[in-house]
Design a protein around this motif. Structure first.
Motif, PDB file in Angstrom:
ATOM      1  N   MET A  83      21.834 -30.165  22.299  1.00 50.85           N
ATOM      2  CA  MET A  83      23.175 -30.299  22.414  1.00 50.85           C
ATOM      3  C   MET A  83      23.637 -30.490  23.869  1.00 50.85           C
ATOM      4  N   THR A  84      24.551 -31.525  23.990  1.00 57.84           N
ATOM      5  CA  THR A  84      24.897 -32.167  25.141  1.00 57.84           C
ATOM      6  C   THR A  84      25.770 -30.965  25.609  1.00 57.84           C
ATOM      7  N   ASP A  85      25.804 -30.766  26.921  1.00 57.87           N
ATOM      8  CA  ASP A  85      26.763 -29.518  27.507  1.00 57.87           C
ATOM      9  C   ASP A  85      27.685 -30.416  28.412  1.00 57.87           C
ATOM     10  N   LEU A  86      28.992 -30.506  28.103  1.00 60.18           N
ATOM     11  CA  LEU A  86      29.914 -31.022  28.972  1.00 60.18           C
ATOM     12  C   LEU A  86      30.560 -30.129  30.067  1.00 60.18           C
ATOM     13  N   ILE A  87      30.744 -30.485  30.936  1.00 57.62           N
ATOM     14  CA  ILE A  87      31.180 -29.637  32.245  1.00 57.62           C
ATOM     15  C   ILE A  87      32.491 -30.673  32.684  1.00 57.62           C
ATOM     16  N   GLN A  88      33.631 -29.999  32.653  1.00 55.80           N
ATOM     17  CA  GLN A  88      34.884 -30.386  33.000  1.00 55.80           C
ATOM     18  C   GLN A  88      35.969 -29.448  33.184  1.00 55.80           C
ATOM     19  N   SER A  89      36.428 -28.836  34.252  1.00 53.46           N
ATOM     20  CA  SER A  89      37.366 -28.137  34.551  1.00 53.46           C
ATOM     21  C   SER A  89      38.748 -28.802  34.003  1.00 53.46           C
ATOM     22  N   PRO A  90      39.520 -28.074  33.008  1.00 54.77           N
ATOM     23  CA  PRO A  90      40.801 -28.636  32.291  1.00 54.77           C
ATOM     24  C   PRO A  90      41.848 -28.561  33.395  1.00 54.77           C
ATOM     25  N   THR A  91      41.368 -27.864  34.671  1.00 56.77           N
ATOM     26  CA  THR A  91      42.745 -27.737  35.497  1.00 56.77           C
ATOM     27  C   THR A  91      42.103 -28.456  36.758  1.00 56.77           C
ATOM     28  N   ASP A  92      41.083 -29.402  36.727  1.00 58.99           N
ATOM     29  CA  ASP A  92      41.017 -30.360  37.841  1.00 58.99           C
ATOM     30  C   ASP A  92      42.063 -31.214  37.816  1.00 58.99           C
ATOM     31  N   PRO A  93      42.608 -31.506  39.250  1.00 60.90           N
ATOM     32  CA  PRO A  93      43.737 -32.540  39.324  1.00 60.90           C
ATOM     33  C   PRO A  93      43.576 -33.892  38.642  1.00 60.90           C
ATOM     34  N   ASP A  94      42.220 -34.439  38.826  1.00 59.75           N
ATOM     35  CA  ASP A  94      42.085 -35.917  38.275  1.00 59.75           C
ATOM     36  C   ASP A  94      41.929 -35.685  36.706  1.00 59.75           C
TER      37      ASP A  94
ATOM     38  N   LEU B 223      32.800 -39.100  23.476  1.00 60.79           N
ATOM     39  CA  LEU B 223      32.470 -39.832  22.394  1.00 60.79           C
ATOM     40  C   LEU B 223      31.414 -40.875  22.483  1.00 60.79           C
ATOM     41  N   GLU B 224      31.182 -41.447  23.456  1.00 63.84           N
ATOM     42  CA  GLU B 224      29.953 -42.163  23.557  1.00 63.84           C
ATOM     43  C   GLU B 224      28.676 -41.574  23.324  1.00 63.84           C
ATOM     44  N   HIS B 225      28.691 -40.110  23.424  1.00 61.45           N
ATOM     45  CA  HIS B 225      27.417 -39.415  23.161  1.00 61.45           C
ATOM     46  C   HIS B 225      27.287 -38.954  21.860  1.00 61.45           C
ATOM     47  N   SER B 226      28.321 -38.160  21.389  1.00 62.94           N
ATOM     48  CA  SER B 226      28.494 -37.395  20.134  1.00 62.94           C
ATOM     49  C   SER B 226      30.045 -37.194  19.792  1.00 62.94           C
ATOM     50  N   SER B 227      30.197 -36.835  18.359  1.00 61.36           N
ATOM     51  CA  SER B 227      31.671 -36.670  18.068  1.00 61.36           C
ATOM     52  C   SER B 227      31.856 -35.178  18.346  1.00 61.36           C
ATOM     53  N   VAL B 228      30.760 -34.359  18.515  1.00 62.89           N
ATOM     54  CA  VAL B 228      30.848 -32.796  18.722  1.00 62.89           C
ATOM     55  C   VAL B 228      29.850 -32.447  19.520  1.00 62.89           C
ATOM     56  N   GLN B 229      30.209 -31.785  20.779  1.00 64.42           N
ATOM     57  CA  GLN B 229      29.664 -31.400  21.917  1.00 64.42           C
ATOM     58  C   GLN B 229      29.922 -29.927  22.488  1.00 64.42           C
ATOM     59  N   PHE B 230      29.331 -29.253  22.968  1.00 70.10           N
ATOM     60  CA  PHE B 230      29.287 -28.192  23.762  1.00 70.10           C
ATOM     61  C   PHE B 230      30.304 -28.199  25.167  1.00 70.10           C
ATOM     62  N   TRP B 231      31.389 -27.693  25.142  1.00 68.20           N
ATOM     63  CA  TRP B 231      32.305 -27.924  26.324  1.00 68.20           C
ATOM     64  C   TRP B 231      32.188 -26.583  27.211  1.00 68.20           C
ATOM     65  N   HIS B 232      31.294 -26.644  28.157  1.00 67.83           N
ATOM     66  CA  HIS B 232      31.070 -25.327  28.960  1.00 67.83           C
ATOM     67  C   HIS B 232      31.971 -24.917  29.598  1.00 67.83           C
TER      68      HIS B 232
ATOM     69  N   ALA C 256      35.293 -30.836  19.085  1.00 67.62           N
ATOM     70  CA  ALA C 256      35.118 -31.960  18.209  1.00 67.62           C
ATOM     71  C   ALA C 256      35.967 -33.178  18.971  1.00 67.62           C
ATOM     72  N   PHE C 257      35.678 -34.293  19.152  1.00 67.56           N
ATOM     73  CA  PHE C 257      36.443 -35.299  19.943  1.00 67.56           C
ATOM     74  C   PHE C 257      36.446 -36.654  18.969  1.00 67.56           C
ATOM     75  N   SER C 258      35.558 -36.842  17.782  1.00 64.58           N
ATOM     76  CA  SER C 258      36.146 -37.929  16.992  1.00 64.58           C
ATOM     77  C   SER C 258      37.200 -37.660  16.043  1.00 64.58           C
ATOM     78  N   HIS C 259      37.930 -38.761  15.652  1.00 63.43           N
ATOM     79  CA  HIS C 259      38.949 -38.607  14.632  1.00 63.43           C
ATOM     80  C   HIS C 259      38.393 -38.265  13.174  1.00 63.43           C
ATOM     81  N   ALA C 260      37.308 -38.703  13.178  1.00 66.27           N
ATOM     82  CA  ALA C 260      36.948 -37.963  11.777  1.00 66.27           C
ATOM     83  C   ALA C 260      36.292 -36.620  11.582  1.00 66.27           C
ATOM     84  N   ALA C 261      35.822 -36.205  12.659  1.00 65.78           N
ATOM     85  CA  ALA C 261      35.406 -34.711  12.837  1.00 65.78           C
ATOM     86  C   ALA C 261      36.585 -33.847  13.062  1.00 65.78           C
TER      87      ALA C 261
END
Length: 393
Positions: free
Chosen positions: A1-12, A25-34, A41-46
Motif C-alpha cells: 500500500m502506498t503511504d502518501l504524506i502531504q499536510s493539508p495545511t502546507d502553504p504550497d 492518481l499516477e500510482h493508484s486510485s486508492v491509497q493511504f493518506w498518512h 479514493a482519488f479516481s473518479h470511478a472509485a
C-alpha cells in the motif's frame, strides 16, 4: 500500500493541491493518506462507486461514538439532527420531508430575485480596486438563502458570521479558538432559528421555513431540533460552497482570458459545469464503513474511514481529456463537485442557478474586469476557496 504524506495545511498544497492529486492518481486510485490516517479514493470511478455504496455512510458507528468535549457540545448538538451526518432510517425521513419543501419549482422561482440582487450588488461596486468576495460573492448566496427561508435580510451579516464560524469545525487548520467560536455561533444561531420557528408555527408565510414546518410524511413532521439543524445546514452549505464557487470561477475566467461566447444562452450551463469541475469548492468528503468493503484491492473494516477526494476525481485523466485545462466546450459528464448517492447536495440546483444567472450578468456589466493582485487561496481545506479576489472594473 502506498503511504502518501502531504499536510493539508502546507502553504504550497493550499494554493494548488492538484499536483498532489495527479501524483497520487499516477500510482493508484486508492491509497493511504498518512496525514489523515485513512484510505483516500482519488479516481473518479472509485469516488463515484463509494458515494453510492450503501455499506458506507456519514453517521459515526455506534462503537466509535465519543462524548464531545464540553466546549464543542453546542456544535455537535446541532450536528446530531443534521441529515448530512445521518443515515437511514433517520436520513431517509429527514431528506424526504426537506425535499417536499425544497422543490425544483421553488428554486426556479428565485431566478428573478437572483438577477435583481446581482444587478444591485454590481451597482454598488466601488470605482477603485476592490475585493470581489466581500462586495459580491459573500452577499449573493447568503441573502438569497435568507429570503428563501423567510429570515430577515438584515440578518445576513450575522448569518454570515455564524456560518463562517461553524464551518471552521470541518477545516484541517481547526484550532481550539475556532472550536470555541463555532460553539458560540451554534448557540446563537440555534436560538435565533428557534425564535423564528416558534413565530412561523403560529403565523406561516410563503417561505421555505413555513413549508418545512408544514411538511409531513407518514404522519411525521420535523421536530423543532430537526428544523433548527436543517435550517442551519441549508444556510451554511448554501452559503459556503457558493461563495467559493463564485470566487474560484471568476478567478479561472480572468486568468484564462474570458470569452463572452462562453456565456451565450446555449453555452452557459456547460460553462458553469466546467468551472465547477475545474476548481470545485469542496475537495474531500469522508465516509465510514459499516461492514467489510473491498475497494481496488483495499479492505475497509467496520468503523474504518475513507476520504473521497472530489477535487482529484474532477481532474481524473481517465474521465476527462486534458483535465488540468479549463475547456467550456467539454461535454458535460458526471461531476463530483456536489457528491452523489443519497447524500447528493440538496442545494446543488440552487448553486448552479445562482452561478448561471450571476456570472453572465457580472461579466456583461463589467467587461473590463481585471485582476489587480494574485489571488490567494485560504487555509480552509477540505474546502477550497479564496481569501480575497482583488479586481478592478
Amino acid at each position: 500500500m502506498t503511504d502518501l504524506i502531504q499536510s493539508p495545511t502546507d502553504p504550497d498544497f493550499v494554493q494548488n493541491p492538484y499536483p498532489f492529486y495527479a501524483g497520487a492518481l499516477e500510482h493508484s486510485s486508492v491509497q493511504f493518506w498518512h496525514d489523515y490516517n485513512m484510505l483516500a479514493a482519488f479516481s473518479h470511478a472509485a469516488v463515484s462507486v463509494l458515494f453510492k455504496d450503501r455499506r458506507l455512510g456519514r453517521e459515526v458507528p455506534e462503537h466509535l461514538a465519543k462524548e464531545p468535549s464540553d466546549h464543542t457540545k453546542p456544535f455537535y448538538a446541532i450536528e446530531a439532527h443534521s441529515m448530512l451526518e445521518l443515515e437511514p432510517p433517520r436520513h431517509t425521513r429527514l431528506r424526504g420531508l426537506v425535499m417536499r419543501a425544497f422543490t425544483s419549482r421553488r428554486i426556479q422561482t428565485l431566478g428573478p430575485e437572483i438577477e435583481t440582487l446581482t444587478h444591485a450588488l454590481i451597482d454598488n461596486f466601488p470605482d477603485e480596486p476592490f475585493d470581489l468576495l466581500t462586495e459580491f460573492a459573500t452577499h449573493l448566496p447568503v441573502i438569497i438563502i435568507a429570503r428563501l427561508l423567510g429570515v430577515p435580510e438584515d440578518m445576513a451579516p450575522r448569518l454570515l458570521r455564524w456560518s463562517n464560524a461553524m464551518v471552521g469545525m470541518y477545516q484541517a487548520a481547526r484550532t481550539h479558538e475556532m472550536e470555541l467560536a463555532a460553539a458560540q455561533a451554534s448557540t446563537e444561531f440555534a436560538d435565533f432559528i428557534r425564535s423564528y420557528v416558534d413565530e412561523k408555527r403560529g403565523k406561516p408565510g410563503d417561505d421555505l421555513l413555513s413549508e418545512l414546518i408544514a411538511a409531513e410524511e407518514d404522519g411525521e413532521k420535523l421536530s423543532t431540533d430537526e428544523l433548527i439543524s436543517t435550517c442551519i445546514l441549508l444556510l451554511n452549505a448554501g452559503h459556503e460552497a457558493t461563495v467559493h464557487s463564485i470566487g474560484n470561477s471568476v478567478k479561472t475566467l480572468l486568468e484564462v482570458g474570458f470569452n463572452p461566447a462562453w456565456f451565450a444562452p446555449d453555452m452557459v450551463a456547460q460553462t458553469i459545469e466546467e468551472l465547477i469541475r475545474f476548481d470545485p469548492p469542496l475537495h474531500m468528503f469522508t465516509r465510514y464503513a459499516y461492514e467489510e468493503v473491498e475497494i481496488v484491492g483495499h479492505i475497509l473494516k467496520p468503523g474504518d474511514q475513507i476520504a473521497l477526494m472530489l477535487g482529484a476525481a474532477n481532474r481524473d485523466p481517465a474521465m476527462w481529456d486534458n483535465p488540468h485545462k479549463f475547456n467550456p466546450n467539454r461535454p458535460i459528464k458526471t461531476n463530483m463537485a456536489f457528491g452523489a448517492g443519497r447524500h447528493f447536495c440538496v442545494g446543488a440546483p440552487l448553486a448552479r442557478l445562482e452561478l448561471q444567472i450571476a456570472l453572465p450578468i457580472l461579466f456583461e456589466r463589467c467587461p473590463n474586469l481585471t485582476l489587480t493582485a494574485k489571488p490567494k487561496y485560504g487555509n480552509v481545506y477540505h474546502f477550497h476557496g479564496l481569501e480575497e479576489l482583488r479586481v478592478s472594473r
